[in-house]
Design an enzyme around this catalytic site. Structure first.
Site, PDB file in Angstrom:
ATOM      1  N   HIS C  82       0.845  -1.197   0.000  1.00  0.00           N
ATOM      2  CA  HIS C  82       0.000   0.000   0.000  1.00  0.00           C
ATOM      3  C   HIS C  82       0.884   1.253   0.000  1.00  0.00           C
ATOM      4  O   HIS C  82       0.665   2.175  -0.783  1.00  0.00           O
ATOM      5  CB  HIS C  82      -0.926  -0.003   1.210  1.00  0.00           C
ATOM      6  CG  HIS C  82      -1.680   1.285   1.406  1.00  0.00           C
ATOM      7  ND1 HIS C  82      -2.718   1.666   0.596  1.00  0.00           N
ATOM      8  CD2 HIS C  82      -1.511   2.292   2.297  1.00  0.00           C
ATOM      9  CE1 HIS C  82      -3.174   2.840   0.992  1.00  0.00           C
ATOM     10  NE2 HIS C  82      -2.459   3.253   2.019  1.00  0.00           N
ATOM     11  N   ASP C 111       6.693  20.607 -27.400  1.00  0.00           N
ATOM     12  CA  ASP C 111       6.846  19.328 -26.694  1.00  0.00           C
ATOM     13  C   ASP C 111       7.906  19.544 -25.639  1.00  0.00           C
ATOM     14  O   ASP C 111       8.380  20.660 -25.461  1.00  0.00           O
ATOM     15  CB  ASP C 111       7.266  18.207 -27.679  1.00  0.00           C
ATOM     16  CG  ASP C 111       6.833  16.827 -27.164  1.00  0.00           C
ATOM     17  OD1 ASP C 111       6.933  16.590 -25.943  1.00  0.00           O
ATOM     18  OD2 ASP C 111       6.391  16.008 -27.979  1.00  0.00           O
ATOM     19  N   TRP C 146       7.342   0.372   3.657  1.00  0.00           N
ATOM     20  CA  TRP C 146       7.825   1.152   2.503  1.00  0.00           C
ATOM     21  C   TRP C 146       9.172   1.798   2.771  1.00  0.00           C
ATOM     22  O   TRP C 146       9.858   2.171   1.844  1.00  0.00           O
ATOM     23  CB  TRP C 146       6.787   2.196   2.071  1.00  0.00           C
ATOM     24  CG  TRP C 146       6.868   3.520   2.773  1.00  0.00           C
ATOM     25  CD1 TRP C 146       6.335   3.826   3.992  1.00  0.00           C
ATOM     26  CD2 TRP C 146       7.500   4.716   2.314  1.00  0.00           C
ATOM     27  NE1 TRP C 146       6.605   5.126   4.307  1.00  0.00           N
ATOM     28  CE2 TRP C 146       7.311   5.699   3.297  1.00  0.00           C
ATOM     29  CE3 TRP C 146       8.209   5.058   1.155  1.00  0.00           C
ATOM     30  CZ2 TRP C 146       7.809   6.995   3.175  1.00  0.00           C
ATOM     31  CZ3 TRP C 146       8.708   6.354   1.043  1.00  0.00           C
ATOM     32  CH2 TRP C 146       8.506   7.307   2.045  1.00  0.00           C
ATOM     33  N   SER C 173      13.199   6.238 -13.822  1.00  0.00           N
ATOM     34  CA  SER C 173      12.123   6.950 -14.504  1.00  0.00           C
ATOM     35  C   SER C 173      12.019   8.385 -13.996  1.00  0.00           C
ATOM     36  O   SER C 173      11.957   9.337 -14.787  1.00  0.00           O
ATOM     37  CB  SER C 173      10.811   6.199 -14.269  1.00  0.00           C
ATOM     38  OG  SER C 173       9.720   7.020 -14.523  1.00  0.00           O
ATOM     39  N   SER C 174      12.030   8.542 -12.676  1.00  0.00           N
ATOM     40  CA  SER C 174      11.897   9.883 -12.097  1.00  0.00           C
ATOM     41  C   SER C 174      13.066  10.774 -12.471  1.00  0.00           C
ATOM     42  O   SER C 174      12.892  11.951 -12.780  1.00  0.00           O
ATOM     43  CB  SER C 174      11.831   9.789 -10.570  1.00  0.00           C
ATOM     44  OG  SER C 174      10.721   9.060 -10.184  1.00  0.00           O
ATOM     45  N   HIS C 257      12.803  12.569   2.889  1.00  0.00           N
ATOM     46  CA  HIS C 257      12.119  13.806   3.230  1.00  0.00           C
ATOM     47  C   HIS C 257      11.888  14.716   2.038  1.00  0.00           C
ATOM     48  O   HIS C 257      10.776  15.197   1.839  1.00  0.00           O
ATOM     49  CB  HIS C 257      12.715  14.549   4.407  1.00  0.00           C
ATOM     50  CG  HIS C 257      11.681  15.480   4.939  1.00  0.00           C
ATOM     51  ND1 HIS C 257      10.622  15.045   5.681  1.00  0.00           N
ATOM     52  CD2 HIS C 257      11.448  16.783   4.686  1.00  0.00           C
ATOM     53  CE1 HIS C 257       9.800  16.046   5.896  1.00  0.00           C
ATOM     54  NE2 HIS C 257      10.272  17.115   5.311  1.00  0.00           N
ATOM     55  N   TYR C 261       8.136  16.402  -0.206  1.00  0.00           N
ATOM     56  CA  TYR C 261       7.857  17.642  -0.947  1.00  0.00           C
ATOM     57  C   TYR C 261       7.721  17.376  -2.432  1.00  0.00           C
ATOM     58  O   TYR C 261       7.011  18.098  -3.129  1.00  0.00           O
ATOM     59  CB  TYR C 261       8.923  18.684  -0.620  1.00  0.00           C
ATOM     60  CG  TYR C 261       8.876  19.007   0.844  1.00  0.00           C
ATOM     61  CD1 TYR C 261       7.814  19.738   1.348  1.00  0.00           C
ATOM     62  CD2 TYR C 261       9.818  18.515   1.728  1.00  0.00           C
ATOM     63  CE1 TYR C 261       7.701  19.983   2.703  1.00  0.00           C
ATOM     64  CE2 TYR C 261       9.713  18.759   3.078  1.00  0.00           C
ATOM     65  CZ  TYR C 261       8.659  19.493   3.563  1.00  0.00           C
ATOM     66  OH  TYR C 261       8.553  19.719   4.895  1.00  0.00           O
ATOM     67  N   SER C 272      -2.578  26.411  -7.036  1.00  0.00           N
ATOM     68  CA  SER C 272      -2.227  27.788  -7.376  1.00  0.00           C
ATOM     69  C   SER C 272      -2.723  28.179  -8.760  1.00  0.00           C
ATOM     70  O   SER C 272      -2.791  29.361  -9.079  1.00  0.00           O
ATOM     71  CB  SER C 272      -0.708  27.980  -7.316  1.00  0.00           C
ATOM     72  OG  SER C 272      -0.231  27.629  -6.044  1.00  0.00           O
ATOM     73  N   THR C 332       5.507  27.176   4.349  1.00  0.00           N
ATOM     74  CA  THR C 332       4.226  26.511   4.125  1.00  0.00           C
ATOM     75  C   THR C 332       3.086  27.428   4.538  1.00  0.00           C
ATOM     76  O   THR C 332       2.073  27.531   3.842  1.00  0.00           O
ATOM     77  CB  THR C 332       4.174  25.204   4.940  1.00  0.00           C
ATOM     78  OG1 THR C 332       5.428  24.532   4.783  1.00  0.00           O
ATOM     79  CG2 THR C 332       3.067  24.307   4.449  1.00  0.00           C
ATOM     80  N   ARG C 454       1.523   1.731  14.559  1.00  0.00           N
ATOM     81  CA  ARG C 454       1.224   1.380  13.170  1.00  0.00           C
ATOM     82  C   ARG C 454       1.905   0.059  12.810  1.00  0.00           C
ATOM     83  O   ARG C 454       2.719  -0.454  13.549  1.00  0.00           O
ATOM     84  CB  ARG C 454       1.674   2.503  12.234  1.00  0.00           C
ATOM     85  CG  ARG C 454       3.166   2.713  12.208  1.00  0.00           C
ATOM     86  CD  ARG C 454       3.557   4.033  11.615  1.00  0.00           C
ATOM     87  NE  ARG C 454       3.516   4.002  10.156  1.00  0.00           N
ATOM     88  CZ  ARG C 454       4.323   4.741   9.371  1.00  0.00           C
ATOM     89  NH1 ARG C 454       5.222   5.538   9.908  1.00  0.00           N
ATOM     90  NH2 ARG C 454       4.228   4.685   8.069  1.00  0.00           N
TER      91      ARG C 454
END
Lengths: 110, 366, 636, 197
Positions: C82, C111, C146, C173-174, C257, C261, C272, C332, C454
C-alpha cells in the site's frame, strides 16, 4: 537561478565563445601540469609530509578538479549556468554528507 | 484472549494535573476518560509527564491557529462567493507586502517560542537521572523483550518489574550479536504512560529513562516494525512498592527447585533437557538451578516463569492450558518463522504424555 | 482520455515507426507529451485501485480487535505494498501526468526537450510497477514496510529484493523525467516567458524536478546497498560485522524527506492555478509563492533526521533537526495565507475543481499543524510510529496531494477531452470524499495518541474500547471513500463518453494552455505566442479602463486559438518511436536477474538494453532529420 | 555552432544542458558511496584494511585515466576543426586508455580477493568495492559510448559540424575522470597517510 531570458541569451551562446577554446598545444600543456600535480600527490606516499600532507592532498585534488572541469569540460568558456550546476551538485553533496557523517561523529563522542 | 489488569479506575489528581488549562482538561476528558493502560495522554511518571505538558501547550497553539485559519477560509469562501448573475470582474490585486511580511514573521516567532522549551527538554529527557537510579538492560528479540538486571543478575522476559518512585535507566540494544540466531533487527521499546519510545538498534546502545509514580501494570509494545510477528511483541512494566520489589528480587534470585525423583515433574525436567532427536527446550531456554553463573539463552529465561502473568511476547495469559496449547503448536498462538530462518519456537511434535510432563514441570518454576 | 486524432502529414514513414495515430501501437510508439501524460493518468488510476484494495484489506482487519481475516504475513505485505504503491506508483506519477500534459502547453512549447526520453520515463514507470506487482506471483510481495529499514530488509529471507530493484527502476524513470523537465523549463519557454512570468505550476515542476534530481541518486545508493546485502552477501547494514543500520536510515531519509515535498509541491502548483481562475483574481503574492516553493524544497533537504528522532541518535542532532523542522512551517504558512487571500475580494465560483482546491488548503493545514507537533521531539517519542503519524501524513498526502490532483483533473479535463465533467456528480464526489477522508483519518489521530502503533497485523484488545471504536470509524470511512471513488470513476467515464462540450476556454482561464485548441493539436500551438505578461491569456482577454477596472477586450481582437488552421502543416514534430519501449523492456530480465542473482538474466537484460539504446540513437528523431532535436522542434 | 542555439530561451543546446544537469545529480550518487566508505574505514571485521592498497599500481592507472581526458579533449578539438580522422584516432586512444584502467581495476580486485578482501568480508570491503566498482561501471559505460561514437562516425551518423555529440561524450568522460580524481585522493591516498604515519 539566473533570470536569463531571450534577451541575454545570444551573448552567452556557445557559438560566440568558440574562438577562445584552447589549441591542441595548450591542452597538452594543461595535461602536463595535471601530470606533475599527480606526481606530487603520489609523493605523499613515499615522503613524510607530516601535518602538511592532508591539506596538501586536498588542495591538489581541488586544483586538478577545477583544471579538468575548467579546461577539458570547457567550463571556463561556456555559459556560467553549466558551472553553477556542477558546483551546486558538488556543494550540495558535500554539505549533506558532511552533516550526515557529523551526526555519527557527534553521537560517537557522547 | 488477554485479560487486562482490572483496575483502570480513576487515578488520584496530582498538583501538576490540577494546573492544566481548561482546554487541556477538556481534551483529557474526551480522551483519557475512556483510556486503556497504553494511553500516551495519561502519563504516570515524570518522564511521560514533561513531554505531555509541553505538547498540551503546543497543541493549544495549534488549536488556535487551526480555528483562525479554518475560520478565515470559511469566512472568505462565504463572503466572496459569486452571486447568481454577477459578472463583474473583481479588482485584480496582486499582493500586499505588509500582509505577507506579517504572515512570515508571526509564524516564525511562534515556532521560535516552541523550539526553546523543546530543545531544553530534549537534553533533560536524555540525560542520566539526577537521583539514584536502577539500571535494566533491555534486549529486543524477534519477537519478545528480554530484561537483565545487572545489579541483581536477574534475567526475565516480557514483564519488567521496577520499584515505584525510583528512576529507571534502560540500556537497550537489539539481539546480542553473540547469539544472533534471530538476526537482530531494530525494535522500539514503548510504555506510553511512563515514557516515549526509544529504538533498540543492533550494534548500538540506546538509553531511555522511565519512572512510575504509582504501583500498577503499564502496558506497551514494540513500536518499530520488526517483521512477521511485530504486532505480537508486547512489553509490560510492573511497578511495585519498595517492599514488593525487594520480595520480587529475592524470588528471582532464588534458584529453581529440582523436582523429586519419580514424579511427573521430574519426568518433565528430564524431557526439558533431552528430547532425543528433537531439539531440547534447554538448548534455548535457561532454567537456573544455582549451579554456576546465570547466562542468557536464545529464548526467554524460564527460571521464574510462573512469576509472570503473560507469555509468548506477552500476548497470552500464562495458564497451564495456554501453555499446553503453546507447546503443542506454538505457531498457532503466535506466527513465527522457525522453519524459514530459525526465528521463534519450533513445533516439537510433543506427545500428550510429554506435554503433561513438561507443563507439570514448568508449573513448578515460579 | 480522448485520443487526439488530428493526422499530421509528413514524409512516408519507414517500417519501424508506427504511423497511425490510433490503435495500441500508436500509444506504444508515441512521443507526444500529451499522450504520455494521458497514459500516466490511466496507469495511475489502475495502481490507485490496487493500493486502495490493499488499504481495504488493512481496514477490514483492523475494524475489530483481535481479528484474523488475513494472516500476519499477508497483512505485512499489504501495508508495505500500500505504501509503495501510493507513494511511488500513484502520487509521484500522478504529478508526472500533470507535468507531462501541461508543462509544454503552459510555457508555450511544442513538446518537452526530449520526447523519446519522456516516453522512456513512462515505460520505466510502467515496467517498474509491473515488476513490483509480479512479486505477488513469485513467492510474495515485499513485506518490510515502505521504508525498508535494514537490517530487517537486508535479509535474504525477506521479499525486499523486489522492493530494492523495483524502486530502483522507478527512480530511473523519475530522474529521467526530472532532467527532461528542467531542460524544458530552462530552454523552451516561449519568447517573453521570463521566470517571473511562468505559472506557479511550472515553478513547482521546476522545484520538484530539482528535488528529484538531487534526492533520487541518494536512495539509489541505499537501495543498491540493501539489494547487495540481501542477495549478494554484502555487509553494509549487517551489525554482526560492524555494519550500521543507521546508515540506511540516513540515506533513506536524505531521499525520503525531499520525497515528501516531491509529492506535495505539484499539488500546490495545481491549486495555485485553480484558485485564481475561480476567484477571477490573479494569484496573491506570486513571487512569495514561487520562492516559498523553492524554500520548501531547499529546507526540505535539511530536516531528514526528524524521521529518526527515536532512533539511535543523540540529543544534539535531535535538537538541531527539531529546530530546522519547525521552520519549514514558515514557507508553508506563507503559501496557505496567499491562497486564502487569492480568494479574498474575488468572485468565487464553486465548481468541483474549486471545491477540491479549497478542501486541499483546509485539510493540508491540519496535516501541517500535526507536523509541527511532531517536531516537538520529547513528545515525538509518543507519536512516532503510531496512528497519529499515519493520520498526519494522510492529511498531507491524501488531504493534500490527492485533493490537489483531483482538483486538477476536474479543472483540466475539458482541456484534454474537450468535454466538461459532470458537476452534479462532481459535487457528490467532493462531499463524500471529504466526509470519507475525515472519517477515515481523523480518528487515527486519537487512536494513535491512545497507544495504537502502526504496522501491526492485529488491533490488540488491551488498547481499550475507545481505540476499537475509532478503528471501526476509520474502517467505515474507507467504505465511504470507496463509494466516492466509484462516483469519480463513473463521472470520468460518463463525461468522457457524453460530457457537455466545453469549448476552448470553459473557465475563463488565465494561462497559456487555454489559449490553444481544445483538445490541443499534436503541435500544441499553430504559432508560438509571444508573452508579455504573467497570466498572458487573461491579459489578452481583459484590459484595464481608465479607473483600472478590468473590462473585456472585444472578442477576436487578440485571442489566438484556431483561426490559422492549416498553418500547422509545415510544423516539424518528432515522429513516433518504438525504441524507448523496446529499450525499456530489457529492464525486466535485468531486474529479475538482480533479484535471483542470475547472471544469465542480468547479461540478457544488459545486452537487450544496450541494443535497444543503439536502435534509439541511430534512429532520427523525425524522418528526414539529421537528428538535431532542436531543429526538429523548431517552427520553421 | 548548433542550429539549436537560436531556438531556445537560454541559447543553450538541450543536450549539453541536460548532460550538465545529470552530472550535477551524479555527485549525490558518488557522495553517498564516499560517505559509506569513510564511515566504514576502520570496520574491517578482522579482514584486510586500507594497508592492502598498492599505491604505485593505482597511481599508474589513475594517471592513465587522467591522460585519457587529454585524448578525449583532443578528439573534440579535432572534430571542431573538421578533422574526422584525427577525431576517430583520439576517440580510440581514449577508449583504449579507459580499457587499460578497467583492466587495472580487474587486476586490483583479483589481487584483493586472493588476499581475503571480498564483498562479503566486511562493511569496509563492501563499501570499497561498491565505490570503486560503480566508478568502474561508469568507465565501462563510457568505453561503450566511445566505441559507439567511433562506429557512428564511420557510418556517417556523426558528421563534421556535429561536434556537440563528441562534446557530450567528452563531458561524461571528463566527469568520470574528476570523480576518480576525488576517489584517488579520498579513498587511496588520505587513508594511506594514517598507515604510513
Amino acid at each position: 537561478m539566473a533570470d536569463t531570458t531571450q534577451a541575454g541569451a545570444p551573448a552567452e551562446a556557445e557559438g560566440g565563445a568558440d574562438g577562445h577554446h584552447p589549441t591542441q598545444q595548450e591542452y597538452i600543456r594543461i595535461a602536463v601540469v595535471l601530470a606533475i600535480l599527480t606526481a606530487l600527490e603520489v609523493s605523499t606516499y613515499y615522503f613524510e609530509f607530516g601535518r602538511a600532507a592532508l591539506p596538501l592532498l586536498i588542495v591538489l585534488m581541488a586544483i586538478k578538479f577545477v583544471m579538468v572541469a575548467g579546461f577539458f569540460m570547457h567550463l571556463r568558456f561556456d555559459t556560467k549556468l553549466f558551472g553553477r550546476f556542477l558546483y551546486t551538485g558538488l556543494a550540495w553533496a558535500v554539505v549533506l554528507y558532511t552533516l550526515t557523517l557529523l551526526v555519527f561523529v557527534v553521537d560517537a563522542n557522547q | 484472549m488477554t485479560v487486562r489488569d482490572a483496575t483502570p479506575g480513576r487515578r488520584p489528581t496530582t498538583g501538576r494535573r490540577a494546573r492544566r488549562t481548561a482546554l487541556a482538561a477538556a481534551l483529557a476528558l474526551v480522551l483519557a476518560a475512556c483510556s486503556g493502560e497504553q494511553n500516551a495522554l495519561d502519563p504516570a511518571g515524570p518522564y511521560a509527564q514533561a513531554p505531555h505538558d509541553l505538547i498540551i501547550w503546543v497543541f493549544g497553539i495549534a488549536v488556535v491557529v487551526f480555528v483562525l485559519v479554518q475560520g478565515l477560509i470559511l469566512f472568505t469562501t462565504w463572503r466572496f462567493r459569486r452571486r447568481e448573475g454577477d459578472d463583474a470582474i473583481p479588482a485584480q490585486t496582486h499582493g500586499n507586502t505588509k500582509l505577507e511580511v506579517l504572515w512570515t514573521v508571526i509564524p516564525a516567532l511562534i515556532l521560535a517560542a516552541i523550539s526553546v522549551p523543546t530543545v531544553q527538554l530534549i537534553f533533560e529527557q536524555m540525560d542520566e537521572p539526577e537521583a539514584e537510579y536502577l539500571t535494566v538492560e533491555v534486549i529486543g528479540h524477534r519477537w519478545w523483550f528480554e530484561y537483565y538486571y545487572p545489579d541483581y543478575d536477574i534475567y526475565t522476559a516480557n514483564e519488567m518489574a521496577i520499584p515505584v518512585g525510583v528512576p529507571v535507566r534502560l540500556e537497550m540494544t537489539a539481539t546480542d550479536l553473540a547469539r544472533a540466531a534471530d538476526l537482530g533487527v531494530i525494535h522500539s521499546f514503548w510504555i506510553p504512560r511512563l515514557a516515549g519510545k526509544q529504538d533498540l538498534v543492533p550494534g548500538h546502545t540506546t538509553y531511555l529513562n522511565l519512572q512510575a509514580d504509582e504501583p500498577g501494570r503499564y502496558l506497551g509494545q514494540c513500536a518499530e516494525y520488526c517483521g512477521l510477528s511485530h504486532a505480537n511483541m508486547r512489553a509490560r512494566v510492573v511497578a511495585l512498592d519498595a517492599g514488593d520489589f525487594e520480595a520480587w528480587v529475592a524470588d528471582q534470585t532464588t534458584p529453581a527447585d529440582v523436582p523429586a525423583e519419580g514424579t511427573l515433574e521430574a519426568r518433565g525436567r528430564e524431557l526439558f533437557g533431552d528430547l532425543g532427536a528433537r531439539q531440547a527446550c534447554a538448548s534455548c531456554h535457561a532454567v537456573w538451578e544455582g549451579d554456576g553463573p546465570r547466562g542468557p539463552g536464545q529464548g526467554p529465561d524460564l527460571t521464574n516463569l510462573f512469576s509472570r502473568e503473560e507469555f509468548a511476547g506477552a500476548i497470552h495469559d500464562l495458564t497451564p492450558d495456554m501453555l499446553r496449547a503453546w507447546l503443542a503448536n506454538p505457531n498457532e498462538l503466535k506466527p513465527m518463522q522457525y522453519d524459514v530462518n530459525g526465528i521463534g519456537m519450533p513445533n516439537l511434535n510433543l506427545t500428550d504424555e510429554e506435554l503433561d510432563a513438561l507443563v507439570a514441570y514448568l508449573m513448578t518454576l515460579d | 482520455m480522448a485520443m487526439t486524432t488530428t493526422p499530421t502529414t509528413g514524409a512516408p514513414t519507414p517500417r519501424f515507426r508506427p504511423s497511425s495515430r490510433e490503435g495500441i501501437l500508436s500509444w506504444i510508439g508515441t512521443t507526444d507529451h500529451k499522450r504520455i501524460g494521458i497514459m500516466y493518468f490511466w496507469t495511475v488510476l489502475v495502481f490507485f485501485a490496487f493500493g486502495g484494495t490493499q488499504s481495504g484489506l488493512i481496514r477490514a482487519q483492523l475494524a475489530q480487535a483481535e481479528q484474523s481475516l488475513i494472516t500476519a504475513e499477508i497483512y505485512n505485505q499489504m501495508f508495505t505494498m500500500h505504501g509503495i504503491t501510493m507513494v511511488f506508483l500513484v502520487v509521484m506519477p500522478f504529478a508526472a501526468a500533470f507535468f507531462n500534459y501541461l508543462l509544454p502547453l503552459m510555457i508555450g512549447a511544442r513538446d518537452v526537450a526530449f520526447p523519446r526520453l519522456n516516453a522512456f520515463s513512462y515505460w520505466f514507470y510502467l515496467f517498474g510497477g509491473v515488476f513490483l506487482y509480479s512479486s505477488f506471483l513469485l513467492g510474495g510481495a515485499p513485506n518490510g514496510s515502505w521504508v525498508g529499514y535494514a537490517p530487517l530488509s537486508a535479509n535474504a529471507v525477506s521479499n525486499m529484493a523486489f522492493y530494492a530493484v523495483g524502486l530502483q527502476i522507478l527512480g530511473v524513470s523519475s530522474l529521467a523525467s526530472a532532467i527532461n523537465f528542467i531542460t524544458t523549463i530552462l530552454n523552451m519557454r516561449a519568447p517573453g516567458m521570463t521566470f517571473m512570468r511562468m505559472p506557479i505550476m511550472v515553478w513547482m515542476t521546476l522545484v520538484t524536478s530539482f528535488l528529484l534530481l538531487f534526492a533520487v541518486p541518494i536512495i539509489a545508493v541505499a537501495l543498491f546497498m540493501l539489494q547487495f546485502d540481501a542477495v549478494f552477501g554484502a555487509q553494509f547494514f549487517q551489525p554482526a560485522s560492524g555494519g550500521d543500520p543507521l546508515l540506511y536510515q540516513h540515506l533513506f531519509w536524505l531521499f525520503g524527506h525531499p520525497e515528501v515535498y516531491i509529492m506535495i509541491l505539484p499539488a500546490m502548483g495545481v491549486v495555485s492555478e485553480v484558485m485564481p481562475v475561480f476567484s477571477r483574481k490573479p494569484l496573491f503574492g506570486y513571487a512569495a509563492m514561487a520562492f516559498a516553493g523553492a524554500a520548501i524544497g531547499f529546507i526540505g533537504f535539511g530536516v531528514w533526521a526528524h524521521h529518526m528522532f527515536t532512533s539511535a541518535i543523540g540529543p544534539v542532532p535531535r535538537a538541531a533537526f527539531s529546530v530546522a523542522t519547525m521552520f519549514i512551517a514558515v514557507p508553508t504558512g506563507i503559501k496557505i495565507f496567499n491562497w486564502v487571500f487569492t480568494m479574498w475580494g474575488g468572485k468565487i465560483r464553486f465548481t468541483t475543481a474549486m471545491l477540491f482546491s479549497v478542501g486541499f488548503v483546509s485539510m493540508f493545514t491540519i496535516g501541517g499543524l500535526s507536523g509541527v507537533m511532531h517536531a516537538v521531539v520529547p513528545h515525538n517519542a509518543q507519536q512516532h510510529d503510531t496512528y497519529f503519524v499515519v493520520a498526519h501524513f494522510h492529511y498531507v498526502l491524501f488531504g493534500g496531494a490527492l485533493f490537489g490532483f483531483i482538483s486538477g483533473v476536474y479543472y483540466w479535463f475539458p482541456k484534454v477531452t474537450g468535454k466538461l465533467m459532470d458537476e452534479k456528480l462532481g459535487k457528490l464526489h467532493f462531499w463524500t470524499w471529504l466526509l470519507g477522508f475525515n472519517l477515515t483519518f481523523g480518528p487515527m489521530h486519537l487512536s494513535g495518541l491512545l497507544g495504537q502503533p502502526r504496522r501491526t497485523a492485529v488491533l490488540p484488545e488491551e488498547l481499550g474500547g475507545t481505540v476499537e471504536l475509532y478503528n471501526l470509524l476509520s474502517s467505515l470511512g474507507f467504505v465511504v471513500l470507496f463509494g466516492s471513488a466509484l462516483v469519480f470513476l463513473y463521472n470520468l467515464i460518463r463525461s468522457l463518453r457524453r460530457g457537455e462540450v466545453s469549448g476552448d476556454d470553459p473557465w475563463d482561464a488565465r494561462t497559456l494552455e487555454w489559449m490553444t485548441a481544445t483538445p490541443p493539436k499534436p503541435h500544441n500551438f499553430d504559432e508560438i505566442p509571444t508573452i508579455t505578461a504573467r497570466d498572458e491569456f487573461w491579459h489578452r482577454k481583459y484590459a484595464e479602463d481608465e479607473q483600472h477596472v478590468p473590462v473585456p477586450v472585444p472578442a477576436g481582437a487578440s485571442v489566438d486559438t484556431d483561426e490559422h488552421a492549416g498553418h500547422g502543416e509545415h510544423i516539424h514534430m518528432p515522429d513516433a518511436s518504438v525504441w524507448p519501449f523496446i529499450h525499456t523492456m530489457g529492464v525486466l530480465p535485468l531486474g529479475y536477474g538482480l533479484v535471483y542473482a542470475n547472471w544469465w538474466l542480468i547479461g540478457a537484460g544488459v545486452v537487450w538494453m544496450v541494443a535497444g539504446f543503439f536502435g534509439w540513437i541511430i534512429e532520427p528523431l523525425a524522418e528526414g532529420d539529421d537528428d538535431e532535436p532542436a531543429t526538429a522542434l523548431a517552427a520553421h | 555552432m548548433s542550429v539549436a542555439t537560436h531556438e531556445t530561451s537560454m541559447g543553450l543546446d538541450h543536450r549539453k544542458l541536460a548532460m550538465w544537469i545529470f552530472l550535477a545529480s551524479e555527485f549525490l550518487f558518488f557522495g553517498a558511496f564516499v560517505s559509506a566508505y569513510l564511515l566504514y574505514l576502520d570496520t574491517t571485521n578482522r579482514g584486510p584494511g586500507v594497508e592492502i592498497f598498492d599505491i604505485p599500481f593505482t597511481s599508474v592507472s589513475s594517471f592513465v585515466l587522467l591522460m585519457s581526458s587529454l585524448t578525449m579533449v583532443l578528439a573534440h578539438n579535432s572534430h571542431v576543426r573538421g578533422d574526422m580522422r584525427g577525431m576517430r584516432l583520439w576517440i580510440l586512444a581514449t577508449a583504449g586508455q579507459g580499457m587499460v584502467f578497467l583492466g587495472g581495476q580487474v587486476y586490483e580486485f583479483t589481487v584483493f580477493f586472493r588476499e581475503g578482501l571480498d564483498l562479503t568480508q566486511s562493511p569496509f570491503a563492501s563499501s570499497f568495492f561498491f565505490l570503486t566498482g560503480f566508478h568502474g561501471a561508469h568507465v565501462f559505460i563510457g568505453v561503450l559510448i566511445l566505441l559507439g561514437l567511433y562506429s557512428l562516425s564511420l557510418t556517417g551518423k556523426v558528421k563534421v559540424g556535429q561536434d556537440v555529440k563528441t562534446e557530450m561524450v567528452g563531458l561524461y568522460w571528463h566527469f568520470v575522470d574528476i570523480i576518480w580524481v576525488i576517489i584517488f585522493t579520498v579513498v587511496y591516498l588520505i587513508p594511506e597517510l594514517r598507515v604510513g604515519g
